[in-house]
Design a protein around this motif. Structure first.
Motif, PDB file in Angstrom:
ATOM      1  N   ILE A 510       0.287  -0.186  -8.954  1.00 28.44           N
ATOM      2  CA  ILE A 510       0.952  -1.370  -9.502  1.00 28.44           C
ATOM      3  C   ILE A 510       2.020  -1.812  -8.508  1.00 28.44           C
ATOM      4  O   ILE A 510       2.818  -0.995  -8.033  1.00 28.44           O
ATOM      5  N   VAL A 511       2.022  -3.110  -8.199  1.00 32.11           N
ATOM      6  CA  VAL A 511       3.031  -3.690  -7.305  1.00 32.11           C
ATOM      7  C   VAL A 511       3.571  -4.948  -7.967  1.00 32.11           C
ATOM      8  O   VAL A 511       2.810  -5.806  -8.418  1.00 32.11           O
ATOM      9  N   ALA A 512       4.909  -5.072  -8.014  1.00 28.22           N
ATOM     10  CA  ALA A 512       5.552  -6.248  -8.600  1.00 28.22           C
ATOM     11  C   ALA A 512       5.896  -7.231  -7.500  1.00 28.22           C
ATOM     12  O   ALA A 512       6.647  -6.912  -6.572  1.00 28.22           O
ATOM     13  N   ALA A 513       5.343  -8.450  -7.585  1.00 31.88           N
ATOM     14  CA  ALA A 513       5.597  -9.484  -6.595  1.00 31.88           C
ATOM     15  C   ALA A 513       6.875 -10.245  -6.939  1.00 31.88           C
ATOM     16  O   ALA A 513       7.319 -10.249  -8.096  1.00 31.88           O
ATOM     17  N   PRO A 514       7.491 -10.909  -5.962  1.00 32.82           N
ATOM     18  CA  PRO A 514       8.727 -11.647  -6.235  1.00 32.82           C
ATOM     19  C   PRO A 514       8.575 -12.741  -7.282  1.00 32.82           C
ATOM     20  O   PRO A 514       9.549 -13.071  -7.969  1.00 32.82           O
ATOM     21  N   ASP A 515       7.379 -13.322  -7.434  1.00 37.06           N
ATOM     22  CA  ASP A 515       7.192 -14.372  -8.431  1.00 37.06           C
ATOM     23  C   ASP A 515       6.964 -13.827  -9.825  1.00 37.06           C
ATOM     24  O   ASP A 515       6.688 -14.594 -10.754  1.00 37.06           O
ATOM     25  N   GLY A 516       7.062 -12.507  -9.974  1.00 38.45           N
ATOM     26  CA  GLY A 516       6.882 -11.890 -11.282  1.00 38.45           C
ATOM     27  C   GLY A 516       5.485 -11.393 -11.545  1.00 38.45           C
ATOM     28  O   GLY A 516       5.270 -10.658 -12.532  1.00 38.45           O
ATOM     29  N   VAL A 554      -9.643   0.273  -6.045  1.00 36.98           N
ATOM     30  CA  VAL A 554      -8.422  -0.080  -5.319  1.00 36.98           C
ATOM     31  C   VAL A 554      -7.364   0.979  -5.617  1.00 36.98           C
ATOM     32  O   VAL A 554      -6.566   0.837  -6.549  1.00 36.98           O
ATOM     33  N   PRO A 555      -7.337   2.079  -4.863  1.00 41.22           N
ATOM     34  CA  PRO A 555      -6.396   3.158  -5.174  1.00 41.22           C
ATOM     35  C   PRO A 555      -4.947   2.886  -4.796  1.00 41.22           C
ATOM     36  O   PRO A 555      -4.041   3.540  -5.312  1.00 41.22           O
ATOM     37  N   ASP A 556      -4.700   1.920  -3.887  1.00 37.62           N
ATOM     38  CA  ASP A 556      -3.307   1.682  -3.504  1.00 37.62           C
ATOM     39  C   ASP A 556      -3.106   0.236  -3.085  1.00 37.62           C
ATOM     40  O   ASP A 556      -4.040  -0.433  -2.606  1.00 37.62           O
ATOM     41  N   LEU A 557      -1.875  -0.236  -3.286  1.00 38.03           N
ATOM     42  CA  LEU A 557      -1.474  -1.587  -2.928  1.00 38.03           C
ATOM     43  C   LEU A 557      -0.144  -1.532  -2.184  1.00 38.03           C
ATOM     44  O   LEU A 557       0.677  -0.630  -2.401  1.00 38.03           O
ATOM     45  N   LEU A 558       0.072  -2.537  -1.340  1.00 38.99           N
ATOM     46  CA  LEU A 558       1.324  -2.627  -0.595  1.00 38.99           C
ATOM     47  C   LEU A 558       1.712  -4.093  -0.460  1.00 38.99           C
ATOM     48  O   LEU A 558       0.899  -4.914  -0.018  1.00 38.99           O
ATOM     49  N   LEU A 559       2.948  -4.415  -0.815  1.00 42.84           N
ATOM     50  CA  LEU A 559       3.492  -5.734  -0.575  1.00 42.84           C
ATOM     51  C   LEU A 559       4.380  -5.628   0.662  1.00 42.84           C
ATOM     52  O   LEU A 559       5.483  -5.061   0.604  1.00 42.84           O
ATOM     53  N   ALA A 560       3.891  -6.123   1.794  1.00 41.92           N
ATOM     54  CA  ALA A 560       4.594  -5.976   3.065  1.00 41.92           C
ATOM     55  C   ALA A 560       5.799  -6.896   3.133  1.00 41.92           C
ATOM     56  O   ALA A 560       5.966  -7.814   2.325  1.00 41.92           O
ATOM     57  N   ARG A 561       6.629  -6.653   4.135  1.00 36.38           N
ATOM     58  CA  ARG A 561       7.864  -7.427   4.275  1.00 36.38           C
ATOM     59  C   ARG A 561       7.588  -8.891   4.574  1.00 36.38           C
ATOM     60  O   ARG A 561       8.459  -9.741   4.320  1.00 36.38           O
ATOM     61  N   THR A 590      -9.737  -2.554   8.096  1.00 36.75           N
ATOM     62  CA  THR A 590     -10.500  -1.358   8.477  1.00 36.75           C
ATOM     63  C   THR A 590     -11.716  -1.256   7.564  1.00 36.75           C
ATOM     64  O   THR A 590     -11.758  -1.852   6.481  1.00 36.75           O
ATOM     65  N   SER A 591     -12.685  -0.480   8.000  1.00 38.07           N
ATOM     66  CA  SER A 591     -13.896  -0.317   7.201  1.00 38.07           C
ATOM     67  C   SER A 591     -13.972   1.035   6.508  1.00 38.07           C
ATOM     68  O   SER A 591     -14.786   1.216   5.604  1.00 38.07           O
ATOM     69  N   SER A 592     -13.160   1.984   6.938  1.00 32.79           N
ATOM     70  CA  SER A 592     -13.166   3.293   6.292  1.00 32.79           C
ATOM     71  C   SER A 592     -12.241   3.281   5.082  1.00 32.79           C
ATOM     72  O   SER A 592     -11.342   2.438   4.965  1.00 32.79           O
ATOM     73  N   SER A 593     -12.441   4.239   4.207  1.00 25.28           N
ATOM     74  CA  SER A 593     -11.697   4.292   2.949  1.00 25.28           C
ATOM     75  C   SER A 593     -10.195   4.318   3.182  1.00 25.28           C
ATOM     76  O   SER A 593      -9.684   5.076   4.010  1.00 25.28           O
ATOM     77  N   ALA A 594      -9.477   3.452   2.467  1.00 22.91           N
ATOM     78  CA  ALA A 594      -8.014   3.361   2.572  1.00 22.91           C
ATOM     79  C   ALA A 594      -7.415   3.755   1.227  1.00 22.91           C
ATOM     80  O   ALA A 594      -7.504   2.994   0.268  1.00 22.91           O
ATOM     81  N   GLU A 595      -6.791   4.935   1.181  1.00 21.01           N
ATOM     82  CA  GLU A 595      -6.330   5.474  -0.099  1.00 21.01           C
ATOM     83  C   GLU A 595      -4.810   5.558  -0.212  1.00 21.01           C
ATOM     84  O   GLU A 595      -4.308   5.954  -1.262  1.00 21.01           O
ATOM     85  N   ALA A 596      -4.081   5.222   0.859  1.00 18.35           N
ATOM     86  CA  ALA A 596      -2.624   5.237   0.805  1.00 18.35           C
ATOM     87  C   ALA A 596      -2.092   4.230   1.792  1.00 18.35           C
ATOM     88  O   ALA A 596      -2.523   4.182   2.951  1.00 18.35           O
ATOM     89  N   LEU A 597      -1.148   3.374   1.357  1.00 15.36           N
ATOM     90  CA  LEU A 597      -0.570   2.337   2.202  1.00 15.36           C
ATOM     91  C   LEU A 597       0.945   2.451   2.183  1.00 15.36           C
ATOM     92  O   LEU A 597       1.549   2.577   1.114  1.00 15.36           O
ATOM     93  N   ILE A 598       1.549   2.379   3.382  1.00 11.37           N
ATOM     94  CA  ILE A 598       3.003   2.430   3.487  1.00 11.37           C
ATOM     95  C   ILE A 598       3.412   1.692   4.754  1.00 11.37           C
ATOM     96  O   ILE A 598       2.712   1.736   5.763  1.00 11.37           O
ATOM     97  N   GLU A 599       4.525   0.981   4.691  1.00 13.24           N
ATOM     98  CA  GLU A 599       5.027   0.229   5.832  1.00 13.24           C
ATOM     99  C   GLU A 599       6.216   0.963   6.433  1.00 13.24           C
ATOM    100  O   GLU A 599       7.122   1.397   5.717  1.00 13.24           O
ATOM    101  N   ASP A 600       6.216   1.107   7.780  1.00 17.83           N
ATOM    102  CA  ASP A 600       7.335   1.808   8.400  1.00 17.83           C
ATOM    103  C   ASP A 600       8.441   0.821   8.773  1.00 17.83           C
ATOM    104  O   ASP A 600       8.336  -0.391   8.530  1.00 17.83           O
ATOM    105  N   ALA A 601       9.505   1.325   9.375  1.00 14.63           N
ATOM    106  CA  ALA A 601      10.673   0.499   9.672  1.00 14.63           C
ATOM    107  C   ALA A 601      10.381  -0.593  10.684  1.00 14.63           C
ATOM    108  O   ALA A 601      11.065  -1.619  10.715  1.00 14.63           O
ATOM    109  N   SER A 602       9.383  -0.410  11.525  1.00 13.25           N
ATOM    110  CA  SER A 602       9.061  -1.415  12.537  1.00 13.25           C
ATOM    111  C   SER A 602       8.069  -2.445  12.038  1.00 13.25           C
ATOM    112  O   SER A 602       7.713  -3.362  12.785  1.00 13.25           O
TER     113      SER A 602
END
Length: 900
Positions: A510-516, A554-561, A590-602
């Protein structure tokens, strides 16, 4: 009382463990990879390590000399009857000389000098009858000075070998000479950056005088100085057999001792020092024979780490008795143990740190599996385990407390298996457990509040999110729940578009977007959920489109900066580029399974710890065990980021911490060398130093074995090769196909080129280039072809001349025949004239009648000239028809004939 006593003991133990390191943040910083050594290779007990000019590693052992190219071992052993083999199997010292030859000092066999061109040894051994031999066959140290001389430390003195004169000079202890050798039992040798020779013996440390006529003493009297090392600052480190170590600064003469006090944070782990190495800038490793490795900060001279074996952990040393330590040219530190094989540490892998469970570490993880990890606002690190509740660590990764399950205590965790951790804006910690329970720990509280599974959607909670109004949203295996943090009242959502009427999709993220909007990943697609209207719109995979969701799980979601939504699916990661409420368009990443998403400081997006994506170009960088990702599996959606930029990934094998700021900026191109050569199936020496290959006339095939000397990443390398002058394109090969074979080569000049991939997957700029010349047989040479052409031309000419001669001979024969016949005719004509005189007039008249143009001439005619007055009736049968015709014309046209 007993419980309080236990707490005191645990606190003291933790305090002692923390005080053992001046730099406590080094926990799990150093990890080792153990080198697989075959049973028939004697490298399990290692006593010396060196790297030759080509980059190959050599290990001195008790059972021979071993060469290693990152893939295979080659063993050299002594054969007493063969003087071209190793002189002694127990190799104690190694030296790579400036001419490329390898010197090996043995325990009882003297010295063996290996020539890589011939792959044969030359022996130097003691002969009591010859003063120009080494002093003793037990050789403990070797060094080369700038003048090319080799210094040999033996148990009976110090020797100097001059390669120009082949003479050996002996240095001995003389009690009457204070500048002589302090003791004949010499073991430590070092040539410093200024070219000065340092000597360690049974009676301390000495340095050769500038005039070369003696040695000055530098203390340590009565101590057996066995190892000497110069650090990057020019300081001399001294290792002894019984008194620990010391650092000498030649510039100031200051000495800093490190006494063997294992329980003292500032003392060494053992009294017997077996070697030194600078593993990283400002970091010195002291190898001991019984206490593992102590790590010293070269600036503060404090012991900051102790590297000891742990039989339960694969990333530690196997033994605390270190026989040799060495840092190769790529920066990898090699450790040879005394009976437990080889291990290596690559400082470039320190961006990845593995926190593992071991009962031998009292302040580490309490369970093998770390399901979730989260840094709280106070800087503490919570790690949810898969059976023992929560471990709480400080900033230096030392466990300071924990929360354990207790079913009968309502203020404790209801289950020990953690499925989710989250902290709300008010500082409350929300903890979900495998038994479908949800717990809340308010700021400052020590006891949890429980929310029973019956109030929730059902099944283990896999994701927790917070909206701006403070509402808690919990996604579970059987739906989603909306929880009011003030009352803990919950509302569940189990009916979703596209799902069966009586079942709910598993809510994974679950990811909460700025528009609610709540973006919800499930095992039935991606949902856009409006909390105000409680309307969910399903986005599913459309197989007819390329810009669709890659997969419905869809095991993971990420709202990037940058505001873009990344979806991790079983079919790969994708970026949501547009959404109008009805149609969603994605860009696949990517075409391979993506099960975890995280954005680093850069701003880079990590798809688990093995894949990093540059968000603008979508360039992908991968990491594996050679980079430090030693865990085999990771939990789904187990990812978090700390305030200092480190990334946390939970695994069944522990907790992996990734520091993107510490990743190497660029990978060095490893050299590629030839390790073996076979011509027509027969071994040929000198592959390592081969600069050109020449095949003789009867040789048409060769096989060359290659090795790219990136010892940390050998299995992942890819090779390519081509023979310029023969091949039109490259031939690709894997790490297991490093043998290049060419057969039935036609004569000519070629260049063999071989390349290898770097760690980042590009082709290295460094190539092996080997000129290859195939000498032709005599009949394939240009001069032979020229001679053959000349001979053929000469043969044609001779044949022509012969034919001309034959034709001329025949012409002469014909001319002779014609002349003979003409002569005969002339003779016959004269005789006829004489016999036919009486009847001349009659014959002439008859000839006149017979010679009419319409009457053929059969037997006689008048053949005389116009002035002739008689004719002959001789029959002419051999004259050519042309002669007859000419005669006819003359007969009818001549007035004399008509008169006749």
């Amino acid at each position: 009382m007993v419980r309080n006593l236990r707490r005191v003991v645990m606190a003291l133990a933790c305090a002692w463990a923390c005080s053992a390191f001046a730099d406590a943040s080094r926990v799990a910083l150093v990890s080792f990879q153990r080198v697989a050594v075959p049973p028939d290779v004697p490298a399990h007990l290692c006593s010396a390590i060196a790297q030759d000019r080509a980059g190959l590693l050599w290990f001195g052992t008790q059972g021979g000399l071993v060469r290693y190219d990152g893939y295979d071992f080659r063993v050299f052993r002594a054969t007493p009857s063969d003087p071209s083999t190793l002189a002694g199997n127990y190799v104690r010292a190694l030296l790579v000389a400036s001419d490329g030859r390898l010197w090996a000092g043995s325990f009882s066999g003297g010295i063996s000098i290996f020539d890589p061109r011939t792959e044969r040894f030359t022996r130097m051994q003691h002969d009591p009858r010859d003063a120009n031999t080494i002093a003793y066959d037990r050789v403990e140290g070797l060094a080369e000075t700038r003048d090319g001389a080799t210094w040999i430390a033996t148990s009976a003195g110090l020797d100097r070998f001059d390669p120009r004169t082949k003479r050996i000079t002996h240095f001995r202890h003389d009690s009457n000479d204070p500048q002589s050798l302090a003791d004949d039992r010499v073991r430590g040798l070092l040539v410093d950056r200024n070219g000065k020779l340092w000597i360690g013996s049974r009676d301390g440390l000495q340095r050769q005088r500038a005039d070369g006529r003696g040695f000055d003493r530098f203390g340590f009297a009565g101590q057996y100085v066995t190892k000497l090392f110069e650090d990057a600052r020019g300081r001399i480190w001294i290792g002894t057999e019984e008194h620990g170590a010391a650092m000498l600064d030649p510039a100031t003469g200051a000495v800093h001792p490190f006494m063997p006090r294992p329980r003292d944070p500032n003392g060494l782990s053992h009294y017997w020092v077996y070697g030194f190495a600078e593993a990283a800038p400002g970091e010195l490793w002291v190898a001991t024979f019984g206490g593992g490795i102590d790590v010293i900060d070269e600036t503060t001279l404090a012991i900051v780490d102790r590297l000891r074996p742990d039989p339960l952990l694969d990333d530690t040393l196997r033994d605390d008795r270190i026989g040799a330590i060495f840092r190769d040219r790529s920066g990898i530190v090699w450790v040879g143990t005394w009976g437990e094989g080889l291990a290596r540490h690559d400082p470039r892998t320190r961006a990845f740190r593995a926190l593992r469970f071991s009962p031998n570490r009292i302040d580490g993880l309490t369970h093998r599996a770390a399901v979730r990890a989260l840094e709280l606002r106070d800087g503490s690190l919570w790690v949810g385990t898969n059976g023992n509740g929560i471990d709480v660590f400080d900033r230096d990764l030392h466990r300071v407390r924990g929360f354990r399950p207790n079913v009968n205590d309502p203020g404790a965790l209801a289950d020990g298996s953690i499925t989710c951790l989250a902290q709300s804006d008010d500082g409350s910690m929300w903890v979900a457990t495998l038994n479908s329970m949800l717990h809340r720990l308010r700021p400052g509280a020590t006891r949890f509040e429980r929310i029973a599974a019956a109030q929730l959607a059902g099944g283990p909670i896999r994701s927790i999110a917070f909206t701006r109004d403070g509402i808690v949203w919990a996604g579970a295996a059987e739906g989603m729940a909306r929880i009011d943090p003030r009352t803990l009242a919950a509302r569940t959502y189990k009916r979703w578009p596209g799902a069966a009427a009586k079942s709910s999709p598993a809510i994974e993220s679950i990811v909460a977007a700025p528009d609610g909007t709540l973006w919800i990943g499930s095992d039935n697609g991606l949902y856009a959920f409006d909390p105000r209207t409680e309307i969910a719109t399903r986005i599913a995979r459309d197989r007819s489109r390329r810009d669709t969701l890659p997969d419905n799980w869809v095991p993971d979601l990420l709202l990037a900066r940058d505001g873009r939504l990344w979806a991790g699916t079983a079919g790969g990661a994708a970026i949501l580029e547009s959404w109008d409420g009805h149609t969603a368009r994605f860009t696949p990443v990517t075409s391979s399974s993506a099960e975890a998403l995280i954005e680093d400081a850069s701003g880079h997006v990590w798809i688990g710890p093995r894949t990093r994506v540059e968000p603008r170009t979508l360039a992908v960088t991968t990491f594996d065990a050679a980079d430090g990702v030693t865990f085999r599996n990771f939990f789904i959606a187990s990812r978090a980021r700390t305030r200092d930029g480190r990334l946390l990934f939970g695994s069944p094998e522990g907790l992996l911490l990734v520091d993107p700021a510490q990743l190497p900026r660029a990978s060095d191109d490893a050299p590629i060398v030839a390790t073996a050569l076979r011509v027509e199936g027969k071994e040929r020496a000198g592959a390592e130093v081969l600069h050109a290959l020449t095949l003789r006339p009867r040789e048409r095939s060769f096989t060359l074995d290659l090795a790219a000397l990136d010892f940390a990443d050998a299995a992942r390398q890819q090779y390519r090769y081509k023979l310029d002058g023969l091949d039109a394109d490259w031939t690709l090969a894997g790490a297991s196909q490093r043998s290049i074979t060419y057969s039935r080569l036609p004569p000519g000049h070629y260049v063999l080129r071989a390349g290898v991939t770097t760690r980042d997957g590009r082709w290295s700029a460094r190539e092996l280039r080997l000129p290859v010349t195939v000498i032709p047989r005599f009949y394939q040479t240009a001069w032979f072809r020229a001679l053959a052409a000349l001979a053929f031309a000469a043969l044609i000419y001779l044949a022509y001349r012969l034919r001309v001669r034959q034709l001329r001979a025949r012409q002469l024969q014909l001319e002779t025949l014609v002349a003979e016949r003409t002569s005969e005719l002339s003779t016959a004509s004269g005789a006829s004239k004489r016999r036919a005189s009486p009847i001349r007039s009659r014959s002439c008249a008859t000839a006149a009648i017979s010679s009419r143009p319409s009457t053929p001439i059969s037997s006689s005619r008048c053949a005389d000239a116009p002035t002739s007055s008689c004719c002959s009736s001789t029959s002419i049968t051999s004259r050519a028809s042309t002669t007859v015709t000419a005669t006819r014309r003359a007969t009818w046209s001549s007035p004399s004939s008509r008169a006749c």
